[in-house]
Each structure stands twice: as structure tokens, then as C-alpha cells.
Design a protein around this motif. Structure first.
Motif, PDB file in Angstrom:
ATOM      1  N   GLU A 139       0.812  -1.218   0.000  1.00 14.89           N
ATOM      2  CA  GLU A 139       0.000   0.000   0.000  1.00 14.89           C
ATOM      3  C   GLU A 139       0.846   1.269   0.000  1.00 14.89           C
ATOM      4  O   GLU A 139       0.338   2.358  -0.166  1.00 14.89           O
ATOM      5  N   TYR A 140       2.147   1.137   0.218  1.00 16.25           N
ATOM      6  CA  TYR A 140       3.035   2.292   0.302  1.00 16.25           C
ATOM      7  C   TYR A 140       3.716   2.578  -1.025  1.00 16.25           C
ATOM      8  O   TYR A 140       4.025   1.658  -1.782  1.00 16.25           O
ATOM      9  N   ASP A 164      14.937   8.544  -3.115  1.00 14.60           N
ATOM     10  CA  ASP A 164      13.533   8.617  -2.705  1.00 14.60           C
ATOM     11  C   ASP A 164      13.339   8.166  -1.267  1.00 14.60           C
ATOM     12  O   ASP A 164      12.384   8.583  -0.599  1.00 14.60           O
ATOM     13  N   LEU A 165      14.221   7.312  -0.770  1.00 13.90           N
ATOM     14  CA  LEU A 165      14.053   6.779   0.581  1.00 13.90           C
ATOM     15  C   LEU A 165      14.071   7.871   1.637  1.00 13.90           C
ATOM     16  O   LEU A 165      13.288   7.833   2.593  1.00 13.90           O
ATOM     17  N   THR A 166      14.936   8.860   1.486  1.00 16.31           N
ATOM     18  CA  THR A 166      14.998   9.938   2.475  1.00 16.31           C
ATOM     19  C   THR A 166      13.707  10.750   2.468  1.00 16.31           C
ATOM     20  O   THR A 166      13.151  11.056   3.522  1.00 16.31           O
ATOM     21  N   ARG A 167      13.201  11.081   1.292  1.00 17.17           N
ATOM     22  CA  ARG A 167      11.941  11.827   1.187  1.00 17.17           C
ATOM     23  C   ARG A 167      10.795  11.042   1.821  1.00 17.17           C
ATOM     24  O   ARG A 167      10.001  11.583   2.606  1.00 17.17           O
ATOM     25  N   LEU A 168      10.711   9.761   1.504  1.00 14.51           N
ATOM     26  CA  LEU A 168       9.639   8.934   2.046  1.00 14.51           C
ATOM     27  C   LEU A 168       9.773   8.784   3.564  1.00 14.51           C
ATOM     28  O   LEU A 168       8.761   8.784   4.277  1.00 14.51           O
ATOM     29  N   PHE A 169      11.000   8.696   4.065  1.00 15.20           N
ATOM     30  CA  PHE A 169      11.217   8.630   5.509  1.00 15.20           C
ATOM     31  C   PHE A 169      10.654   9.887   6.182  1.00 15.20           C
ATOM     32  O   PHE A 169       9.930   9.796   7.175  1.00 15.20           O
ATOM     33  N   VAL A 170      10.977  11.055   5.648  1.00 17.81           N
ATOM     34  CA  VAL A 170      10.497  12.312   6.239  1.00 17.81           C
ATOM     35  C   VAL A 170       8.973  12.378   6.181  1.00 17.81           C
ATOM     36  O   VAL A 170       8.315  12.690   7.180  1.00 17.81           O
ATOM     37  N   ALA A 192       4.775   4.676  11.771  1.00 17.56           N
ATOM     38  CA  ALA A 192       5.920   3.812  12.073  1.00 17.56           C
ATOM     39  C   ALA A 192       5.988   2.611  11.136  1.00 17.56           C
ATOM     40  O   ALA A 192       7.075   2.207  10.715  1.00 17.56           O
ATOM     41  N   ALA A 193       4.848   2.035  10.784  1.00 19.42           N
ATOM     42  CA  ALA A 193       4.842   0.894   9.859  1.00 19.42           C
ATOM     43  C   ALA A 193       5.333   1.335   8.485  1.00 19.42           C
ATOM     44  O   ALA A 193       6.058   0.596   7.809  1.00 19.42           O
ATOM     45  N   GLY A 194       4.966   2.552   8.074  1.00 16.76           N
ATOM     46  CA  GLY A 194       5.436   3.079   6.798  1.00 16.76           C
ATOM     47  C   GLY A 194       6.928   3.330   6.792  1.00 16.76           C
ATOM     48  O   GLY A 194       7.599   3.087   5.791  1.00 16.76           O
ATOM     49  N   VAL A 195       7.454   3.808   7.916  1.00 17.15           N
ATOM     50  CA  VAL A 195       8.907   3.987   8.029  1.00 17.15           C
ATOM     51  C   VAL A 195       9.585   2.628   7.932  1.00 17.15           C
ATOM     52  O   VAL A 195      10.548   2.447   7.179  1.00 17.15           O
ATOM     53  N   ALA A 196       9.093   1.647   8.677  1.00 16.06           N
ATOM     54  CA  ALA A 196       9.698   0.316   8.668  1.00 16.06           C
ATOM     55  C   ALA A 196       9.648  -0.326   7.280  1.00 16.06           C
ATOM     56  O   ALA A 196      10.541  -1.096   6.921  1.00 16.06           O
TER      57      ALA A 196
END
Length: 121
Positions: A3-4, A12-18, A26-30
Motif C-alpha cells: 500500500e506504500y 527517494d528513501l529519504t523523502r519517504l522517511f520524512v 511507524a509501519a510506513g517507516v519500517a
């Protein structure tokens, strides 16, 4: 995890982390980490595995911290592995992540060093 939004470039990982951290997800970060990823956090400790990373971020995000995007340093790519990094806005050294291309072409973090602490002199 489907779903993410997926990181189709290492950066892109840094943008998505922020984005996910600021949303308290938290699940989205993980979901930005491989199943057996290793994170050097909290400082002086390591957190191993996506589930442990999710549990850690649930605690961190419970305090509703606010993350600001940091400009990336040039990404180093060698085949399906890349090194991403950013200089923290607070001047505290650097942040670095080793990321790996997944079979679907997306990227996930394998190793994450979110804070470098200067060694004691």
C-alpha cells in the motif's frame, strides 16, 4: 507493504522517511527497510529487523517529532547497491544508508547510520 509508495531511486528513501515520520506512520517507516536491515539507533545501540525498527519508530514517533528534508549528498551506486547520505542541518556530522535494489526495481535500506557521533578524544 504494497500500500506504500515505493522508492524507485535510492534518493527517494529519504523523502519517504520524512513524509512517513511526519505522518506518525511507524509501519510506513519500517517498510523502507529490508526484512533483516540493521539500524545504528538509538545512539550507541543497534536495532535489527523490520519489526524491531517499526517498534522503535512507534516509540520515537509517539512524541510527534518534526523532520525536515535534508539535501542529499551525491549517491554512490554499484550495481544493485548504493550509498546515500545527507549532512544534518544541525551540523552534527552525517547520516548514511546502504540501500539495495529489490527484484521489482525499487530500493530498500539495508544498513542505516542515522547519526555519526565523533569519537571521544
Amino acid at each position: 507493504m504494497s500500500e506504500y509508495e515505493k522508492a524507485m531511486r535510492p534518493e527517494d528513501l529519504t523523502r519517504l522517511f520524512v513524509e512517513r515520520s511526519n505522518a506518525g506512520d511507524a509501519a510506513g517507516v519500517a517498510a523502507l527497510y529490508e526484512e533483516d536491515a540493521v539500524m545504528a539507533y538509538p545512539p550507541g545501540d543497534v536495532t535489527v529487523g523490520r519489526e524491531a525498527i517499526r517498534a522503535l519508530w512507534e516509540k520515537v514517533l509517539a512524541n510527534a517529532p518534526r523532520f525536515e528534508p535534508e539535501p542529499p549528498l551525491p549517491t554512490l551506486v554499484s550495481g544493485d547497491v548504493a550509498l546515500t547520505s545527507t549532512p544534518p542541518r544541525d551540523g552534527a556530522g552525517a547520516r548514511a544508508q546502504v540501500v539495495r535494489r529489490q527484484p521489482d526495481g525499487s530500493w530498500l535500506r539495508v544498513l542505516d547510520q542515522p547519526e555519526f557521533v565523533r569519537p571521544a578524544s
